[in-house]
Enzyme design. Structure first.
Site, PDB file in Angstrom:
ATOM      1  N   LEU A 116      -1.685   2.250  18.279  1.00  0.00           N
ATOM      2  CA  LEU A 116      -0.905   3.494  18.753  1.00  0.00           C
ATOM      3  C   LEU A 116      -1.650   4.232  19.995  1.00  0.00           C
ATOM      4  CD1 LEU A 116      -0.816   4.756  14.957  1.00  0.00           C
ATOM      5  CD2 LEU A 116       0.977   4.620  16.438  1.00  0.00           C
ATOM      6  N   MET A 127       1.185  -2.610  12.045  1.00  0.00           N
ATOM      7  CA  MET A 127       0.201  -3.285  12.968  1.00  0.00           C
ATOM      8  C   MET A 127       0.712  -3.299  14.256  1.00  0.00           C
ATOM      9  SD  MET A 127      -1.046  -4.836  10.404  1.00  0.00           S
ATOM     10  CE  MET A 127      -1.806  -6.425  10.603  1.00  0.00           C
ATOM     11  N   ASN A 140       0.862  -1.252   0.082  1.00  0.00           N
ATOM     12  CA  ASN A 140      -0.067  -0.182   0.098  1.00  0.00           C
ATOM     13  C   ASN A 140       0.958   1.248   0.007  1.00  0.00           C
ATOM     14  OD1 ASN A 140      -3.024  -0.273  -0.115  1.00  0.00           O
ATOM     15  ND2 ASN A 140      -2.299  -1.935   1.481  1.00  0.00           N
ATOM     16  N   HIS A 177      -7.676  -0.685   5.992  1.00  0.00           N
ATOM     17  CA  HIS A 177      -8.123  -1.907   6.735  1.00  0.00           C
ATOM     18  C   HIS A 177      -8.623  -2.694   5.489  1.00  0.00           C
ATOM     19  CE1 HIS A 177      -9.145  -4.634   9.849  1.00  0.00           C
ATOM     20  NE2 HIS A 177     -10.235  -4.904   9.316  1.00  0.00           N
TER      21      HIS A 177
HETATM   22  C1  GAR Z   1      -3.082  -4.630   3.972  1.00  0.00           C
HETATM   23  O1  GAR Z   1      -3.876  -5.402   3.504  1.00  0.00           O
HETATM   24  C2  GAR Z   1      -3.702  -3.630   4.950  1.00  0.00           C
HETATM   25  O2  GAR Z   1      -5.022  -3.177   4.590  1.00  0.00           O
HETATM   26  C3  GAR Z   1      -3.733  -4.363   6.357  1.00  0.00           C
HETATM   27  O3  GAR Z   1      -2.405  -5.002   6.037  1.00  0.00           O
HETATM   28  C4  GAR Z   1      -1.937  -5.186   4.962  1.00  0.00           C
HETATM   29  C5  GAR Z   1      -0.541  -4.715   4.785  1.00  0.00           C
HETATM   30  O4  GAR Z   1      -0.261  -4.839   3.342  1.00  0.00           O
HETATM   31  N1  GAR Z   1      -3.551  -3.424   7.356  1.00  0.00           N
HETATM   32  C6  GAR Z   1      -4.529  -3.987   8.420  1.00  0.00           C
HETATM   33  O5  GAR Z   1      -4.674  -5.162   8.584  1.00  0.00           O
HETATM   34  C7  GAR Z   1      -4.509  -3.012   9.454  1.00  0.00           C
HETATM   35  N2  GAR Z   1      -5.737  -3.041  10.566  1.00  0.00           N
HETATM   36  P1  GAR Z   1       0.964  -3.966   2.768  1.00  0.00           P
HETATM   37  O6  GAR Z   1       2.100  -4.087   3.798  1.00  0.00           O
HETATM   38  O7  GAR Z   1       1.446  -4.701   1.469  1.00  0.00           O
HETATM   39  O8  GAR Z   1       0.552  -2.721   2.433  1.00  0.00           O
END
Ligand code: GAR
Length: 224
Positions: free
Chosen positions: A98, A95, A19, A114
């Site tokens: 905060l 992850m 992301n 999310h």
């Molecule tokens: C993504 O799917 C994001 O939406 C999720 O972690 C992944 C990170 O992937 N976030 C959460 O679960 C937060 N609650 P990335 O490091 O490839 O962006």
């Protein structure tokens, strides 16, 4: 908007950074109203750090192990992102929860993505839980960050169908693809002031164009 007036964005990551990469890619376009000025990871082994480096974006690793408690860790992160002169913070697969104090400092200026259609499936393992629950539509959400996990006023959502032969992996891949489309779109709305957080809700103005671009509707069943 000229390059000089682009809003300064810091991104917090913990892992893969796809992301983050989508936001970097969007900001490469000089017409995008924001620039990525720094990336902070709480993990030294986060793969996203290498991606940021290849784009010459300043990175900082701030490991919780080096700090005595969550408050001190978050204070170090705050110092790093203010050092980048960031105006807005994007959580992109960050992850760690905060602290309320940190969240307060960035109130209305910090957003998160999310991998579920909130308020359904807060927390972890969202794709497995979506499959187990039998929902026919799943997706992702970008929201303002408030102290409670995966809460906060919703800025934008995108949906995908859940197919009958989906696994956690195939569904997760489909959602991730739209995460990469949704996050830059949502960041643009925030940066341009077309959505803001006011009294705990998201207030919108002039978002019709973006609305037209979304909407993916189920049942998206594969025919046998
Ligand atoms: C993504 O799917 C994001 O939406 C999720 O972690 C992944 C990170 O992937 N976030 C959460 O679960 C937060 N609650 P990335 O490091 O490839 O962006």
């Amino acid at each position: 908007m000229t390059r000089r007036t682009r809003k300064r964005i810091a991104i917090l990551i913990s892992g893969r950074g796809s992301n983050m990469a989508a936001l970097i890619a969007a900001a490469i376009d000089p017409a995008f109203p924001a620039e990525i000025v720094g990336v902070v990871s709480n993990r030294a082994d986060a793969r996203g750090l290498e991606i940021a480096k290849t784009h010459n974006i300043p990175i900082k690793v701030i490991s919780s192990r080096d700090y005595d408690g969550r408050e001190a860790h978050d204070a170090a992160i705050h110092e790093a992102i203010t050092g980048f002169k960031a105006e807005i913070v994007c959580l992109a697969g960050y992850m760690r929860l905060l602290t309320p104090d940190f969240v307060k400092k960035w109130k209305g200026r910090m957003i998160n993505i999310h991998p579920a259609l909130l308020p359904s499936f807060r927390g972890l393992d969202t794709h497995a839980r979506a499959l187990a629950s039998g929902v026919r539509i799943h997706g992702c959400t970008v929201h303002f960050v408030t102290p409670e996990m995966d809460e906060g006023p919703i800025i934008a959502q995108a949906a995908v169908p859940v197919l009958t032969d989906d696994t956690e992996e195939t569904l997760g891949e489909r959602v991730l693809k739209i995460e990469h489309r949704l996050y830059p779109l949502a960041l643009r709305l925030v940066v341009e002031g077309r959505v803001r957080m006011s009294d705990g809700v998201a207030v919108f103005s002039d978002v019709e164009d973006e609305r037209r671009d979304l909407a993916i509707v189920s049942p998206g069943e594969r025919r046998s």
